[in-house]
Design an enzyme around this catalytic site. Structure first.
Site, mmCIF file in Angstrom:
data_model
loop_
_atom_site.group_PDB
_atom_site.id
_atom_site.type_symbol
_atom_site.label_atom_id
_atom_site.label_comp_id
_atom_site.label_asym_id
_atom_site.label_seq_id
_atom_site.Cartn_x
_atom_site.Cartn_y
_atom_site.Cartn_z
ATOM 1 C CE LYS A 108 -1.603 1.654 4.040
ATOM 2 N NZ LYS A 108 -1.311 3.087 4.242
ATOM 3 C CG ASN A 109 2.555 2.717 3.517
ATOM 4 O OD1 ASN A 109 1.367 2.975 3.352
ATOM 5 N ND2 ASN A 109 3.113 2.623 4.707
ATOM 6 N NE ARG A 117 0.327 11.983 7.744
ATOM 7 C CZ ARG A 117 0.832 13.184 7.943
ATOM 8 N NH1 ARG A 117 0.082 14.130 8.438
ATOM 9 N NH2 ARG A 117 2.077 13.423 7.651
ATOM 10 C CB CYS A 156 -5.019 10.610 12.043
ATOM 11 S SG CYS A 156 -3.281 10.420 12.388
ATOM 12 N NE ARG A 201 0.768 10.059 10.669
ATOM 13 C CZ ARG A 201 0.419 8.964 10.016
ATOM 14 N NH1 ARG A 201 -0.725 8.377 10.265
ATOM 15 N NH2 ARG A 201 1.204 8.459 9.101
ATOM 16 N N PRO A 202 1.701 16.580 11.454
ATOM 17 C CG PRO A 202 3.371 18.008 12.233
ATOM 18 C CD PRO A 202 2.685 16.708 12.532
ATOM 19 C CB VAL A 203 1.695 18.284 5.816
ATOM 20 C CG1 VAL A 203 0.971 16.950 5.829
ATOM 21 C CG2 VAL A 203 0.716 19.438 5.880
ATOM 22 C CG ASP A 204 5.991 20.765 10.066
ATOM 23 O OD1 ASP A 204 5.530 19.599 10.010
ATOM 24 O OD2 ASP A 204 6.930 21.076 10.807
ATOM 25 C CG LEU A 205 9.021 18.183 8.383
ATOM 26 C CD1 LEU A 205 9.522 16.817 8.834
ATOM 27 C CD2 LEU A 205 10.070 19.255 8.710
ATOM 28 C CG ASP A 258 3.398 1.475 9.396
ATOM 29 O OD1 ASP A 258 3.022 2.290 10.256
ATOM 30 O OD2 ASP A 258 3.470 1.748 8.181
ATOM 31 C CB ILE A 278 7.767 6.983 14.341
ATOM 32 C CG1 ILE A 278 8.945 6.019 14.171
ATOM 33 C CG2 ILE A 278 7.474 7.769 13.050
ATOM 34 C CD1 ILE A 278 10.178 6.598 13.549
ATOM 35 N NE ARG A 312 -6.780 4.361 6.025
ATOM 36 C CZ ARG A 312 -5.926 5.163 6.639
ATOM 37 N NH1 ARG A 312 -6.118 5.471 7.899
ATOM 38 N NH2 ARG A 312 -4.891 5.665 6.021
HETATM 39 C C1 UD1 Z 1 4.582 6.901 6.327
HETATM 40 C C2 UD1 Z 1 3.727 5.676 6.141
HETATM 41 C C3 UD1 Z 1 3.203 5.203 7.493
HETATM 42 C C4 UD1 Z 1 4.355 4.993 8.467
HETATM 43 C C5 UD1 Z 1 5.236 6.232 8.532
HETATM 44 C C6 UD1 Z 1 6.481 6.014 9.359
HETATM 45 C C7 UD1 Z 1 2.822 6.028 3.941
HETATM 46 C C8 UD1 Z 1 1.632 6.325 3.108
HETATM 47 N N1 UD1 Z 1 2.638 6.004 5.272
HETATM 48 O O1 UD1 Z 1 3.736 7.911 6.864
HETATM 49 O O2 UD1 Z 1 2.503 3.976 7.293
HETATM 50 O O3 UD1 Z 1 3.830 4.751 9.748
HETATM 51 O O4 UD1 Z 1 5.656 6.616 7.214
HETATM 52 O O5 UD1 Z 1 7.218 4.954 8.865
HETATM 53 O O6 UD1 Z 1 3.891 5.765 3.440
HETATM 54 N N2 UD1 Z 1 6.283 14.787 10.493
HETATM 55 C C9 UD1 Z 1 6.236 16.140 10.758
HETATM 56 N N3 UD1 Z 1 6.017 17.014 9.735
HETATM 57 C C10 UD1 Z 1 5.847 16.589 8.444
HETATM 58 C C11 UD1 Z 1 5.908 15.210 8.163
HETATM 59 C C12 UD1 Z 1 6.123 14.331 9.215
HETATM 60 O O7 UD1 Z 1 6.379 16.565 11.904
HETATM 61 O O8 UD1 Z 1 5.655 17.442 7.563
HETATM 62 C C13 UD1 Z 1 6.502 13.832 11.586
HETATM 63 C C14 UD1 Z 1 5.309 12.922 11.812
HETATM 64 O O9 UD1 Z 1 4.338 13.514 12.622
HETATM 65 C C15 UD1 Z 1 5.983 11.719 12.464
HETATM 66 C C16 UD1 Z 1 7.347 11.659 11.754
HETATM 67 O O10 UD1 Z 1 7.548 12.957 11.209
HETATM 68 O O11 UD1 Z 1 6.170 11.954 13.830
HETATM 69 C C17 UD1 Z 1 7.473 10.648 10.648
HETATM 70 O O12 UD1 Z 1 6.355 10.734 9.811
HETATM 71 P P1 UD1 Z 1 6.399 10.392 8.266
HETATM 72 O O13 UD1 Z 1 7.569 9.536 7.951
HETATM 73 O O14 UD1 Z 1 6.216 11.626 7.500
HETATM 74 O O15 UD1 Z 1 5.087 9.516 8.120
HETATM 75 P P2 UD1 Z 1 4.203 9.428 6.845
HETATM 76 O O16 UD1 Z 1 5.059 9.659 5.660
HETATM 77 O O17 UD1 Z 1 2.971 10.227 7.020
#
Ligand code: UD1
Length: 427
Positions: free
Chosen positions: A22-23, A93, A117, A122-126, A314, A336, A406
Protein backbone atom coordinates in the site's frame (compact mmCIF):
# COMPACT_ATOMS: atom_id res chain seq x y z
CA UNK A 1 -20.08 -1.24 9.96
CA UNK A 2 -18.17 -4.48 9.45
CA UNK A 3 -16.50 -6.42 12.24
CA UNK A 4 -14.38 -9.58 12.37
CA UNK A 5 -15.55 -12.51 14.43
CA UNK A 6 -12.49 -14.58 15.34
CA UNK A 7 -12.79 -17.99 17.02
CA UNK A 8 -9.67 -19.06 18.83
CA UNK A 9 -7.30 -20.40 19.65
CA UNK A 10 -5.86 -21.67 16.39
CA UNK A 11 -2.59 -22.56 14.70
CA UNK A 12 -2.07 -21.29 11.18
CA UNK A 13 -0.10 -22.96 8.45
CA UNK A 14 0.27 -22.90 4.69
CA UNK A 15 1.34 -20.54 1.98
CA UNK A 16 0.29 -16.99 1.17
CA UNK A 17 1.01 -14.58 -1.67
CA UNK A 18 1.91 -11.16 -0.27
CA UNK A 19 -0.04 -8.27 -1.86
CA UNK A 20 1.54 -5.18 -3.39
CA UNK A 21 2.62 -2.62 -0.80
CA UNK A 22 0.00 0.00 0.00
CA UNK A 23 2.68 2.49 1.01
CA UNK A 24 4.55 2.01 -2.27
CA UNK A 25 1.40 1.99 -4.39
CA UNK A 26 0.19 5.34 -3.01
CA UNK A 27 3.17 7.39 -4.26
CA UNK A 28 3.31 5.23 -7.41
CA UNK A 29 -0.27 6.22 -8.26
CA UNK A 30 0.50 9.88 -7.49
CA UNK A 31 3.45 9.67 -9.92
CA UNK A 32 0.99 9.20 -12.79
CA UNK A 33 0.07 12.89 -12.36
CA UNK A 34 3.54 13.84 -13.58
CA UNK A 35 3.16 12.54 -17.09
CA UNK A 36 1.05 13.15 -20.18
CA UNK A 37 1.60 9.52 -21.03
CA UNK A 38 -0.29 6.68 -19.33
CA UNK A 39 1.39 4.89 -16.43
CA UNK A 40 0.63 1.20 -15.80
CA UNK A 41 1.03 -0.44 -12.43
CA UNK A 42 0.94 -4.17 -11.69
CA UNK A 43 0.03 -5.66 -8.32
CA UNK A 44 -1.75 -2.58 -6.92
CA UNK A 45 -3.27 -3.89 -3.68
CA UNK A 46 -7.06 -4.12 -3.50
CA UNK A 47 -7.33 -1.99 -0.34
CA UNK A 48 -9.46 1.02 0.58
CA UNK A 49 -6.58 3.54 0.60
CA UNK A 50 -5.77 2.73 -3.03
CA UNK A 51 -9.43 3.12 -3.97
CA UNK A 52 -9.37 6.53 -2.27
CA UNK A 53 -6.24 7.54 -4.18
CA UNK A 54 -7.79 6.43 -7.48
CA UNK A 55 -10.92 8.44 -6.65
CA UNK A 56 -8.78 11.47 -5.87
CA UNK A 57 -7.05 11.26 -9.25
CA UNK A 58 -10.30 10.53 -11.12
CA UNK A 59 -11.72 13.75 -9.69
CA UNK A 60 -8.78 15.58 -11.27
CA UNK A 61 -9.56 14.14 -14.68
CA UNK A 62 -7.26 11.12 -14.66
CA UNK A 63 -8.68 8.14 -16.56
CA UNK A 64 -8.22 4.96 -14.54
CA UNK A 65 -8.67 1.60 -16.25
CA UNK A 66 -8.20 -1.92 -14.91
CA UNK A 67 -8.85 -3.29 -11.44
CA UNK A 68 -6.47 -4.02 -8.58
CA UNK A 69 -4.75 -6.44 -8.10
CA UNK A 70 -4.44 -6.70 -11.88
CA UNK A 71 -2.80 -4.10 -14.09
CA UNK A 72 -4.17 -0.60 -13.58
CA UNK A 73 -3.46 2.14 -16.10
CA UNK A 74 -3.65 5.82 -15.16
CA UNK A 75 -3.83 8.40 -17.91
CA UNK A 76 -3.30 11.97 -16.69
CA UNK A 77 -3.13 13.58 -20.14
CA UNK A 78 -6.29 15.66 -19.53
CA UNK A 79 -6.30 17.17 -16.06
CA UNK A 80 -9.39 19.26 -15.25
CA UNK A 81 -8.66 20.14 -11.63
CA UNK A 82 -5.60 20.57 -9.43
CA UNK A 83 -7.52 20.31 -6.19
CA UNK A 84 -7.61 17.55 -3.56
CA UNK A 85 -10.86 18.04 -1.64
CA UNK A 86 -11.34 17.70 2.10
CA UNK A 87 -13.83 14.82 1.82
CA UNK A 88 -11.17 12.51 0.41
CA UNK A 89 -8.08 13.91 2.14
CA UNK A 90 -9.64 13.61 5.60
CA UNK A 91 -9.96 9.83 5.13
CA UNK A 92 -6.36 9.43 4.00
CA UNK A 93 -3.42 11.56 5.01
CA UNK A 94 -1.26 10.23 2.16
CA UNK A 95 -3.41 12.34 -0.21
CA UNK A 96 -0.76 14.99 0.44
CA UNK A 97 1.32 13.04 -2.12
CA UNK A 98 -0.55 14.72 -4.98
CA UNK A 99 0.81 18.13 -3.95
CA UNK A 100 4.32 17.60 -5.33
CA UNK A 101 3.34 16.21 -8.76
CA UNK A 102 0.59 18.82 -9.34
CA UNK A 103 2.84 21.70 -8.37
CA UNK A 104 5.64 20.40 -10.58
CA UNK A 105 3.55 19.78 -13.68
CA UNK A 106 1.00 22.62 -13.46
CA UNK A 107 2.66 25.18 -11.22
CA UNK A 108 -0.29 25.15 -8.83
CA UNK A 109 -2.26 22.94 -6.45
CA UNK A 110 -4.87 23.17 -3.73
CA UNK A 111 -4.80 20.35 -1.23
CA UNK A 112 -6.90 20.11 1.90
CA UNK A 113 -4.94 19.94 5.14
CA UNK A 114 -5.15 16.33 6.40
CA UNK A 115 -6.16 17.27 9.94
CA UNK A 116 -5.68 15.04 12.98
CA UNK A 117 -5.78 11.29 13.17
CA UNK A 118 -5.94 8.72 15.93
CA UNK A 119 -2.17 8.27 16.18
CA UNK A 120 -1.31 11.91 16.72
CA UNK A 121 -1.17 15.33 15.13
CA UNK A 122 1.04 14.34 12.15
CA UNK A 123 1.64 17.76 10.59
CA UNK A 124 2.73 18.36 6.96
CA UNK A 125 5.02 21.30 7.76
CA UNK A 126 8.08 19.50 6.36
CA UNK A 127 6.40 19.02 2.99
CA UNK A 128 5.53 22.72 2.91
CA UNK A 129 9.03 23.77 3.95
CA UNK A 130 10.53 21.71 1.13
CA UNK A 131 8.27 23.13 -1.59
CA UNK A 132 8.98 26.66 -0.37
CA UNK A 133 12.69 25.93 -0.67
CA UNK A 134 11.98 24.91 -4.28
CA UNK A 135 10.36 28.26 -5.01
CA UNK A 136 6.66 27.60 -4.35
CA UNK A 137 4.53 30.24 -2.63
CA UNK A 138 2.31 28.56 -0.08
CA UNK A 139 -0.62 29.88 1.91
CA UNK A 140 -2.91 27.96 4.21
CA UNK A 141 -6.45 29.31 4.03
CA UNK A 142 -9.76 27.85 5.13
CA UNK A 143 -8.22 24.44 5.73
CA UNK A 144 -6.55 24.24 2.34
CA UNK A 145 -2.91 24.45 1.30
CA UNK A 146 -2.75 26.80 -1.70
CA UNK A 147 0.52 26.37 -3.54
CA UNK A 148 1.74 28.00 -6.69
CA UNK A 149 4.92 28.81 -8.55
CA UNK A 150 5.26 32.20 -10.24
CA UNK A 151 5.84 32.18 -13.98
CA UNK A 152 8.98 33.53 -15.53
CA UNK A 153 8.26 33.78 -19.23
CA UNK A 154 5.74 31.63 -21.09
CA UNK A 155 4.35 28.30 -19.88
CA UNK A 156 3.74 27.13 -16.34
CA UNK A 157 5.60 28.34 -13.30
CA UNK A 158 8.32 25.80 -12.68
CA UNK A 159 9.84 24.69 -9.38
CA UNK A 160 13.56 25.23 -8.96
CA UNK A 161 15.92 22.51 -7.78
CA UNK A 162 17.20 23.05 -4.23
CA UNK A 163 18.92 21.31 -1.36
CA UNK A 164 16.23 20.07 1.00
CA UNK A 165 17.50 18.90 4.34
CA UNK A 166 14.79 17.26 6.43
CA UNK A 167 15.34 17.87 10.16
CA UNK A 168 13.49 14.60 10.79
CA UNK A 169 13.09 11.59 8.52
CA UNK A 170 9.75 11.70 6.72
CA UNK A 171 8.68 8.99 4.30
CA UNK A 172 5.93 10.75 2.35
CA UNK A 173 7.84 14.05 2.65
CA UNK A 174 10.82 12.44 0.89
CA UNK A 175 8.53 10.95 -1.75
CA UNK A 176 6.68 14.20 -2.35
CA UNK A 177 9.93 16.07 -2.97
CA UNK A 178 11.21 13.29 -5.27
CA UNK A 179 8.00 13.51 -7.29
CA UNK A 180 8.15 17.30 -7.55
CA UNK A 181 11.87 17.45 -8.30
CA UNK A 182 11.58 15.26 -11.42
CA UNK A 183 10.07 18.23 -13.31
CA UNK A 184 11.90 21.07 -11.53
CA UNK A 185 14.46 23.33 -13.18
CA UNK A 186 17.89 22.08 -12.04
CA UNK A 187 19.09 19.61 -9.43
CA UNK A 188 17.40 18.80 -6.13
CA UNK A 189 19.32 17.13 -3.33
CA UNK A 190 17.31 15.58 -0.50
CA UNK A 191 19.37 15.17 2.66
CA UNK A 192 18.37 13.00 5.61
CA UNK A 193 16.02 11.28 3.15
CA UNK A 194 13.89 8.32 4.19
CA UNK A 195 15.55 5.04 3.19
CA UNK A 196 12.41 2.89 3.23
CA UNK A 197 11.99 0.25 0.48
CA UNK A 198 8.85 2.14 -0.64
CA UNK A 199 11.07 5.14 -1.50
CA UNK A 200 13.26 2.84 -3.57
CA UNK A 201 10.18 1.48 -5.34
CA UNK A 202 9.01 4.99 -6.23
CA UNK A 203 12.48 5.86 -7.56
CA UNK A 204 12.42 2.78 -9.79
CA UNK A 205 9.04 3.81 -11.23
CA UNK A 206 10.19 7.40 -11.79
CA UNK A 207 13.35 6.23 -13.55
CA UNK A 208 11.27 3.94 -15.78
CA UNK A 209 9.16 7.00 -16.66
CA UNK A 210 12.30 8.84 -17.75
CA UNK A 211 13.14 10.78 -14.56
CA UNK A 212 16.72 11.16 -13.36
CA UNK A 213 16.81 9.97 -9.76
CA UNK A 214 19.77 8.50 -7.92
CA UNK A 215 20.61 7.57 -4.33
CA UNK A 216 17.20 6.16 -3.31
CA UNK A 217 17.74 3.79 -0.39
CA UNK A 218 20.48 6.03 1.02
CA UNK A 219 20.13 9.21 3.11
CA UNK A 220 20.95 11.43 0.11
CA UNK A 221 18.77 11.41 -2.99
CA UNK A 222 19.65 13.48 -6.04
CA UNK A 223 17.07 14.34 -8.69
CA UNK A 224 18.00 16.08 -11.91
CA UNK A 225 14.88 17.85 -13.14
CA UNK A 226 13.72 17.65 -16.75
CA UNK A 227 11.07 19.58 -18.69
CA UNK A 228 8.68 16.64 -19.24
CA UNK A 229 8.67 12.90 -18.59
CA UNK A 230 8.74 10.78 -21.74
CA UNK A 231 6.66 8.03 -20.07
CA UNK A 232 7.18 4.32 -19.54
CA UNK A 233 6.53 1.60 -22.07
CA UNK A 234 6.27 -1.19 -19.48
CA UNK A 235 4.07 -1.67 -16.40
CA UNK A 236 5.77 -1.20 -13.04
CA UNK A 237 5.27 -4.05 -10.53
CA UNK A 238 4.62 -2.60 -7.07
CA UNK A 239 6.91 -3.89 -4.32
CA UNK A 240 5.53 -6.69 -2.08
CA UNK A 241 4.01 -5.32 1.12
CA UNK A 242 6.57 -5.82 3.90
CA UNK A 243 4.11 -4.71 6.59
CA UNK A 244 1.49 -7.19 5.43
CA UNK A 245 4.22 -9.85 5.32
CA UNK A 246 5.34 -8.88 8.83
CA UNK A 247 1.77 -9.07 10.10
CA UNK A 248 1.26 -12.62 8.77
CA UNK A 249 4.72 -13.59 10.01
CA UNK A 250 3.58 -12.47 13.45
CA UNK A 251 0.39 -14.51 13.04
CA UNK A 252 2.54 -17.60 12.39
CA UNK A 253 4.73 -16.76 15.38
CA UNK A 254 1.92 -16.09 17.86
CA UNK A 255 -0.05 -19.23 16.95
CA UNK A 256 3.02 -21.52 16.86
CA UNK A 257 2.30 -22.00 13.17
CA UNK A 258 4.26 -22.43 9.96
CA UNK A 259 3.63 -20.02 7.08
CA UNK A 260 5.44 -19.32 3.82
CA UNK A 261 5.05 -15.75 2.58
CA UNK A 262 5.59 -15.64 -1.17
CA UNK A 263 7.14 -12.39 -2.34
CA UNK A 264 8.35 -11.26 1.12
CA UNK A 265 12.01 -10.21 1.33
CA UNK A 266 14.17 -10.33 4.44
CA UNK A 267 16.15 -7.25 3.35
CA UNK A 268 12.98 -5.15 3.56
CA UNK A 269 12.47 -6.11 7.22
CA UNK A 270 15.92 -6.54 8.78
CA UNK A 271 15.13 -5.32 12.32
CA UNK A 272 11.80 -7.13 12.46
CA UNK A 273 13.26 -10.45 11.28
CA UNK A 274 16.12 -10.09 13.80
CA UNK A 275 13.58 -9.50 16.58
CA UNK A 276 11.56 -12.55 15.51
CA UNK A 277 14.66 -14.75 15.57
CA UNK A 278 15.68 -13.39 18.98
CA UNK A 279 12.21 -14.31 20.23
CA UNK A 280 12.75 -17.93 19.19
CA UNK A 281 10.92 -17.87 15.87
CA UNK A 282 12.45 -19.66 12.87
CA UNK A 283 12.73 -17.50 9.78
CA UNK A 284 14.28 -18.79 6.60
CA UNK A 285 14.52 -17.01 3.28
CA UNK A 286 14.79 -18.23 -0.28
CA UNK A 287 14.21 -16.49 -3.58
CA UNK A 288 10.45 -17.09 -3.48
CA UNK A 289 9.87 -15.61 -0.03
CA UNK A 290 10.12 -16.11 3.72
CA UNK A 291 9.11 -19.11 5.80
CA UNK A 292 8.17 -18.36 9.40
CA UNK A 293 7.49 -21.02 12.03
CA UNK A 294 7.69 -21.59 15.74
CA UNK A 295 7.69 -24.75 17.82
CA UNK A 296 9.45 -23.69 21.05
CA UNK A 297 8.50 -21.06 23.65
CA UNK A 298 8.54 -17.34 22.85
CA UNK A 299 11.24 -15.24 24.48
CA UNK A 300 10.63 -11.58 25.43
CA UNK A 301 12.40 -9.17 23.08
CA UNK A 302 12.50 -5.37 23.37
CA UNK A 303 11.89 -3.29 20.26
CA UNK A 304 12.20 0.42 19.62
CA UNK A 305 10.71 1.89 16.46
CA UNK A 306 12.99 3.88 14.14
CA UNK A 307 13.14 4.91 10.49
CA UNK A 308 14.28 2.16 8.08
CA UNK A 309 16.41 0.05 8.49
CA UNK A 310 15.24 0.25 12.12
CA UNK A 311 12.20 -1.51 13.55
CA UNK A 312 9.11 -0.24 11.65
CA UNK A 313 6.45 1.65 13.59
CA UNK A 314 3.88 -0.05 11.37
CA UNK A 315 4.76 -3.39 13.04
CA UNK A 316 4.85 -2.05 16.60
CA UNK A 317 1.26 -2.93 17.56
CA UNK A 318 1.66 -6.44 16.16
CA UNK A 319 4.83 -6.94 18.24
CA UNK A 320 2.95 -5.95 21.37
CA UNK A 321 0.33 -8.61 20.62
CA UNK A 322 3.09 -11.21 20.11
CA UNK A 323 4.85 -10.31 23.34
CA UNK A 324 1.71 -11.06 25.36
CA UNK A 325 2.63 -14.71 24.73
CA UNK A 326 6.36 -14.44 25.54
CA UNK A 327 7.77 -15.77 28.80
CA UNK A 328 8.77 -12.60 30.64
CA UNK A 329 8.63 -8.83 30.28
CA UNK A 330 9.48 -6.95 27.13
CA UNK A 331 9.64 -3.24 26.35
CA UNK A 332 8.07 -1.72 23.25
CA UNK A 333 9.22 1.86 22.61
CA UNK A 334 7.48 4.09 20.05
CA UNK A 335 9.68 6.93 18.82
CA UNK A 336 7.99 7.94 15.54
CA UNK A 337 4.43 8.82 16.52
CA UNK A 338 2.84 10.20 19.64
CA UNK A 339 -0.20 8.35 20.86
CA UNK A 340 0.40 5.11 18.97
CA UNK A 341 -0.49 2.81 21.88
CA UNK A 342 -4.26 2.86 21.54
CA UNK A 343 -4.22 -0.92 21.04
CA UNK A 344 -2.71 -1.45 24.51
CA UNK A 345 -5.97 -0.86 26.36
CA UNK A 346 -7.86 -3.14 23.96
CA UNK A 347 -5.28 -5.91 24.38
CA UNK A 348 -5.75 -5.56 28.13
CA UNK A 349 -9.48 -6.16 27.58
CA UNK A 350 -8.52 -9.56 26.13
CA UNK A 351 -6.47 -10.33 29.25
CA UNK A 352 -3.02 -9.00 28.30
CA UNK A 353 -0.70 -7.51 30.89
CA UNK A 354 0.45 -4.22 29.32
CA UNK A 355 1.52 -1.08 31.17
CA UNK A 356 2.13 2.12 29.23
CA UNK A 357 4.49 4.81 30.51
CA UNK A 358 4.86 7.66 28.04
CA UNK A 359 6.40 6.28 24.86
CA UNK A 360 7.17 2.89 26.41
CA UNK A 361 4.90 -0.10 26.88
CA UNK A 362 5.88 -2.94 29.19
CA UNK A 363 4.33 -6.26 28.21
CA UNK A 364 4.47 -9.21 30.57
CA UNK A 365 3.60 -12.68 29.40
CA UNK A 366 2.61 -15.27 28.83
CA UNK A 367 -1.01 -14.41 29.49
CA UNK A 368 -4.03 -16.50 28.72
CA UNK A 369 -6.17 -14.33 26.47
CA UNK A 370 -9.91 -14.64 26.44
CA UNK A 371 -12.31 -13.57 23.66
CA UNK A 372 -14.14 -10.26 24.13
CA UNK A 373 -15.47 -7.38 22.07
CA UNK A 374 -12.72 -4.94 21.14
CA UNK A 375 -12.62 -1.84 18.96
CA UNK A 376 -9.98 -1.07 16.37
CA UNK A 377 -8.59 2.48 16.54
CA UNK A 378 -6.26 2.62 13.55
CA UNK A 379 -4.93 0.44 10.78
CA UNK A 380 -2.08 -1.39 12.49
CA UNK A 381 -3.80 -1.47 15.89
CA UNK A 382 -6.62 -3.41 14.22
CA UNK A 383 -4.13 -5.98 12.99
CA UNK A 384 -2.73 -6.40 16.51
CA UNK A 385 -6.21 -7.12 17.86
CA UNK A 386 -6.83 -9.77 15.20
CA UNK A 387 -3.47 -11.39 16.05
CA UNK A 388 -4.32 -11.52 19.74
CA UNK A 389 -7.77 -12.90 18.88
CA UNK A 390 -6.15 -15.82 17.03
CA UNK A 391 -4.78 -17.13 20.33
CA UNK A 392 -7.61 -15.99 22.62
CA UNK A 393 -9.97 -18.66 23.97
CA UNK A 394 -13.44 -18.33 22.48
CA UNK A 395 -14.91 -15.64 20.30
CA UNK A 396 -13.48 -12.16 19.80
CA UNK A 397 -15.43 -9.50 17.95
CA UNK A 398 -13.07 -6.88 16.48
CA UNK A 399 -15.17 -3.83 15.64
CA UNK A 400 -14.46 -1.00 13.19
CA UNK A 401 -12.65 -3.18 10.71
CA UNK A 402 -12.81 -0.35 8.17
CA UNK A 403 -9.46 0.77 9.59
CA UNK A 404 -8.01 -2.63 8.70
CA UNK A 405 -9.54 -2.61 5.22
CA UNK A 406 -7.59 0.59 4.48
CA UNK A 407 -4.36 -1.39 4.27
CA UNK A 408 -4.96 -5.16 4.29
CA UNK A 409 -6.42 -6.94 1.28
CA UNK A 410 -9.09 -9.50 2.32
CA UNK A 411 -7.45 -10.35 5.63
CA UNK A 412 -10.30 -12.65 6.69
CA UNK A 413 -9.87 -14.69 3.49
CA UNK A 414 -6.10 -14.87 3.80
CA UNK A 415 -6.23 -15.95 7.45
CA UNK A 416 -9.02 -18.45 6.77
CA UNK A 417 -6.97 -20.00 3.95
CA UNK A 418 -4.30 -20.70 6.57
CA UNK A 419 -6.74 -22.45 8.90
CA UNK A 420 -7.87 -19.60 11.16
CA UNK A 421 -11.55 -19.05 11.84
CA UNK A 422 -12.21 -15.43 10.93
CA UNK A 423 -15.51 -14.18 9.51
CA UNK A 424 -16.62 -10.73 8.38
CA UNK A 425 -19.89 -9.93 10.15
CA UNK A 426 -22.03 -6.83 10.63
CA UNK A 427 -21.23 -5.14 13.92
C1 UD1 B 1 4.58 6.90 6.33
C2 UD1 B 1 3.73 5.68 6.14
C3 UD1 B 1 3.20 5.20 7.49
C4 UD1 B 1 4.36 4.99 8.47
C5 UD1 B 1 5.24 6.23 8.53
C6 UD1 B 1 6.48 6.01 9.36
C7 UD1 B 1 2.82 6.03 3.94
C8 UD1 B 1 1.63 6.33 3.11
N1 UD1 B 1 2.64 6.00 5.27
O1 UD1 B 1 3.74 7.91 6.86
O2 UD1 B 1 2.50 3.98 7.29
O3 UD1 B 1 3.83 4.75 9.75
O4 UD1 B 1 5.66 6.62 7.21
O5 UD1 B 1 7.22 4.95 8.86
O6 UD1 B 1 3.89 5.76 3.44
N2 UD1 B 1 6.28 14.79 10.49
C9 UD1 B 1 6.24 16.14 10.76
N3 UD1 B 1 6.02 17.01 9.73
C10 UD1 B 1 5.85 16.59 8.44
C11 UD1 B 1 5.91 15.21 8.16
C12 UD1 B 1 6.12 14.33 9.22
O7 UD1 B 1 6.38 16.56 11.90
O8 UD1 B 1 5.65 17.44 7.56
C13 UD1 B 1 6.50 13.83 11.59
C14 UD1 B 1 5.31 12.92 11.81
O9 UD1 B 1 4.34 13.51 12.62
C15 UD1 B 1 5.98 11.72 12.46
C16 UD1 B 1 7.35 11.66 11.75
O10 UD1 B 1 7.55 12.96 11.21
O11 UD1 B 1 6.17 11.95 13.83
C17 UD1 B 1 7.47 10.65 10.65
O12 UD1 B 1 6.36 10.73 9.81
P1 UD1 B 1 6.40 10.39 8.27
O13 UD1 B 1 7.57 9.54 7.95
O14 UD1 B 1 6.22 11.63 7.50
O15 UD1 B 1 5.09 9.52 8.12
P2 UD1 B 1 4.20 9.43 6.85
O16 UD1 B 1 5.06 9.66 5.66
O17 UD1 B 1 2.97 10.23 7.02
Amino acid sequence: MDAFLVSGPCRISGELAVSGAKNAALPDVAAALLSERPVSLDRLPAVADIRTMKKLLSGMGVTVSGEAPGTVTLDASRIVSTEAPYDLVRTMRASILVLGPLLARFGEARVSLPGGCAIGVRPVDLHIMAFEAMGARIAVEKGYIHAHVSRVGPGRGRLTGATVRFPQVTVTGTENVMLAATLARGVTTIENAAREPEVVDLAALLVSMGARVSGAGTATIVVEGIEALPGSPVPHAVLADRIEAGTYATAAAITGGDVTLRGAREEDLPAFVAALRAAGVDVSADESGLRVSRSGPLRPVDVETAPHPGYPTDLQAQWMALMTQAEGTSRVVETIFENRFLHAAELVRLGANVRVEGHTAFVTGPTRLEGATVTASDLRASAALVLAALVAEGETLVRRIYHLDRGYAAMEEKLSSLGARVARVPG
